[in-house]
Enzyme design. Structure first.
Site, PDB file in Angstrom:
ATOM      1  N   GLU A  11      -6.663   0.452  -0.873  1.00 34.75           N
ATOM      2  CA  GLU A  11      -5.640   1.493  -1.035  1.00 34.75           C
ATOM      3  C   GLU A  11      -5.255   2.034   0.325  1.00 34.75           C
ATOM      4  O   GLU A  11      -6.117   2.297   1.158  1.00 34.75           O
ATOM      5  CB  GLU A  11      -6.132   2.663  -1.902  1.00 34.75           C
ATOM      6  CG  GLU A  11      -6.311   2.363  -3.363  1.00 34.75           C
ATOM      7  CD  GLU A  11      -6.689   3.608  -4.166  1.00 34.75           C
ATOM      8  OE1 GLU A  11      -6.366   4.739  -3.709  1.00 34.75           O
ATOM      9  OE2 GLU A  11      -7.296   3.452  -5.242  1.00 34.75           O
ATOM     10  N   GLU A  67     -13.764   4.265  -5.922  1.00 36.54           N
ATOM     11  CA  GLU A  67     -13.992   5.595  -5.366  1.00 36.54           C
ATOM     12  C   GLU A  67     -15.068   6.400  -6.096  1.00 36.54           C
ATOM     13  O   GLU A  67     -14.796   7.467  -6.666  1.00 36.54           O
ATOM     14  CB  GLU A  67     -12.676   6.385  -5.332  1.00 36.54           C
ATOM     15  CG  GLU A  67     -11.665   5.794  -4.378  1.00 36.54           C
ATOM     16  CD  GLU A  67     -10.429   6.639  -4.194  1.00 36.54           C
ATOM     17  OE1 GLU A  67      -9.740   6.443  -3.172  1.00 36.54           O
ATOM     18  OE2 GLU A  67     -10.133   7.497  -5.052  1.00 36.54           O
TER      19      GLU A  67
END
Length: 476
Positions: free
Chosen positions: A361, A163
């Site tokens: 995720e 991320e």
């Protein structure tokens, strides 16, 4: 149907679960420093102990095995391995911890997926400029070599950065995450450029020194815009919206994915960012664009768009936002429940970048507690995950090359600036005693894994009932 070799897993990150903040000579990360700055984190909480996974990893792996995980994604804590961040001082105890964790996973039949950077940037290197320092890509490559040298005789799955949109946008622009900076946008983009170079250099290191043939990817956020209907016009509008840049921030896909896969920054971003965009050479873009085996993508929610009507006076826009109706379901972090994001996100990414997709995720924060019968009845998480996984299965049926799914997270943990108030886990953690309890969702997910997704078709009212002899007891 899901592939026979589909990677059914769950994930975690080092700072969120390990604890042992200074054990065995570990150095500090920016999150260690940030959390001990008053007012930065909910109730001034921190990850000094977190879930104490550093000492309890053996029991945690046994719980993963009881769930039936096929894969486990975890991160290496950079300053646990290199206390100063530099490769000239290696912590043998730090490396030995990850040795033991990998060995335990393999003994349990669980494939280890290693994330090299899930935000644990060494504090000493941050004080030398962090990602703003042009040496940061080399620092990261040196660190990568140490880890890959040690673990690649057993680990084959490698992810570079997790991320970047978040650790750069929230950590360097808004300041609500570590290291808590509010930089000018030009410096945010410079830090981003260095992080992308670090990704590319790490890919080269992994391929150059791995002892077993590696599978290499990374795990950006997937900011999903998806169509409000299945009409061609709405699909085209949502796709265009998902792969365009609209504002001077990091909350987009293409400023990150395009350089790593296509070899260049997107034209609309260069135009919008103007003089704030970093200077770069063709050699640097070649370094960022290194061969990848898969794209990881972290998807929790999404927003709906439809084709916008043409306005002859004002011109036309390609997409119009369709707000969620009043009362639309939201999880505890107040993110809209949007199962369609797990169909359209992987589909659009696979179409654009032509690489296999792994959902690295997906999950939800829920208001969970151990109830009077000793169990955690998180039926909302089961319903959420069922709905999302059905959409993921629909994507595979429509030809999207999907290789795995990692539920976030394996256990309740320290949720960054939110402290311990959000619970994402399949395993409940009592933070006072550190007892673990398998939630109903963990048992349900185990059936999904065991049946390779067929359990998703079970009755919506199915409740997992275990005899007393089979009920999982809390683990101290």
């Amino acid at each position: 149907m899901f592939r026979e070799d589909f990677a059914w897993g769950a994930g975690s990150s080092a700072y969120q679960i390990e604890g042992a903040a200074t054990a065995d000579g570990k150095g500090l990360s920016v999150w260690d420093a940030f959390c001990h700055t008053p007012g930065k984190v909910h109730r001034d909480e921190h990850g000094d102990v977190a879930c104490d996974h550093y000492t309890r990893f053996g029991d945690d792996v046994k719980l993963m095995q009881r769930i039936g995980l096929k894969a486990y994604r975890f991160s290496i804590n950079w300053p646990r391995v290199l206390p100063t961040g530099r490769a000239d001082r290696i912590s043998e105890p730090g490396l030995a911890f990850y040795d033991r964790l990998v060995d335990s996973l393999l003994e349990a039949g669980i494939d280890p997926w290693v994330t090299l950077f899930h935000w644990e940037f060494p504090q000493e290197l941050y004080l030398e400029g962090g990602w703003l320092n042009p040496e940061s890509p080399r620092w990261f490559a040196d660190y990568t070599k140490v880890v890959v040298d040690r673990l690649s005789d057993r680990v084959t799955k490698w992810l570079t950065l997790n991320e970047p949109q978040i650790f750069l946008g929230l950590g360097h622009m808004t300041g609500i995450h570590a290291p808590g900076l509010k930089l000018p946008f030009s410096e945010v983009l410079l830090a981003t450029h260095h992080a992308l170079l670090a990704h590319g250099r790490a890919v080269d290191v992994i391929r150059g020194v791995a002892k077993k043939k590696p599978v290499v990817g990374w795990a950006p956020v997937g900011r999903v815009d998806f169509p409000a209907s299945d009409t061609r016009a709405d699909i085209d509008a949502a796709r265009a919206r998902m792969f365009s840049i609209h504002s001077k921030d990091c909350w987009n896909n293409t400023w990150f994915y395009d350089p790593a896969v296509l070899g260049g920054y997107p034209e609309d971003g260069l135009k919008l960012f103007g003089a704030d965009a970093p200077r770069f050479t063709s050699a640097e873009m070649d370094q960022i664009k290194r061969p990848l085996d898969l794209l990881g993508v972290n998807i929790y929610s999404g927003e709906r768009y439809k084709a916008a009507a043409t306005n002859a006076a004002a011109g036309s826009t390609p997409a119009q936002h369709v707000p969620w109706p009043a009362g639309h379901p939201r999880q505890a972090m107040n993110w809209p429940v949007a199962p369609g994001a797990l169909y359209w996100g992987p589909r659009f990414l696979n179409e654009r970048y032509k690489l296999p997709i792994v959902v690295t995720e997906n999950g939800m924060s829920n208001l969970d507690w151990v109830q009077a019968d000793g169990r955690v009845h998180d039926t909302q998480r089961i319903d959420f995950t069922r709905a999302y996984l059905r959409e993921l299965r629909r994507a595979t049926g429509d030809g999207v090359d999907l290789r795995g799914y990692f539920h976030w997270s394996i256990m309740d943990n320290f949720e960054w600036a939110e402290g311990f108030k959000e619970r994402f886990g399949l395993i409940h953690v009592d933070y006072a005693t550190l007892k673990r309890t398998l939630k109903d969702s963990a048992l349900w997910y185990g059936e999904v894994i065991r049946t390779n997704g067929d359990h998703l078709d079970a009755s919506e009212s199915t409740v997992i009932e275990l005899t007393p002899a089979k009920r999982p007891a809390p683990v101290a």
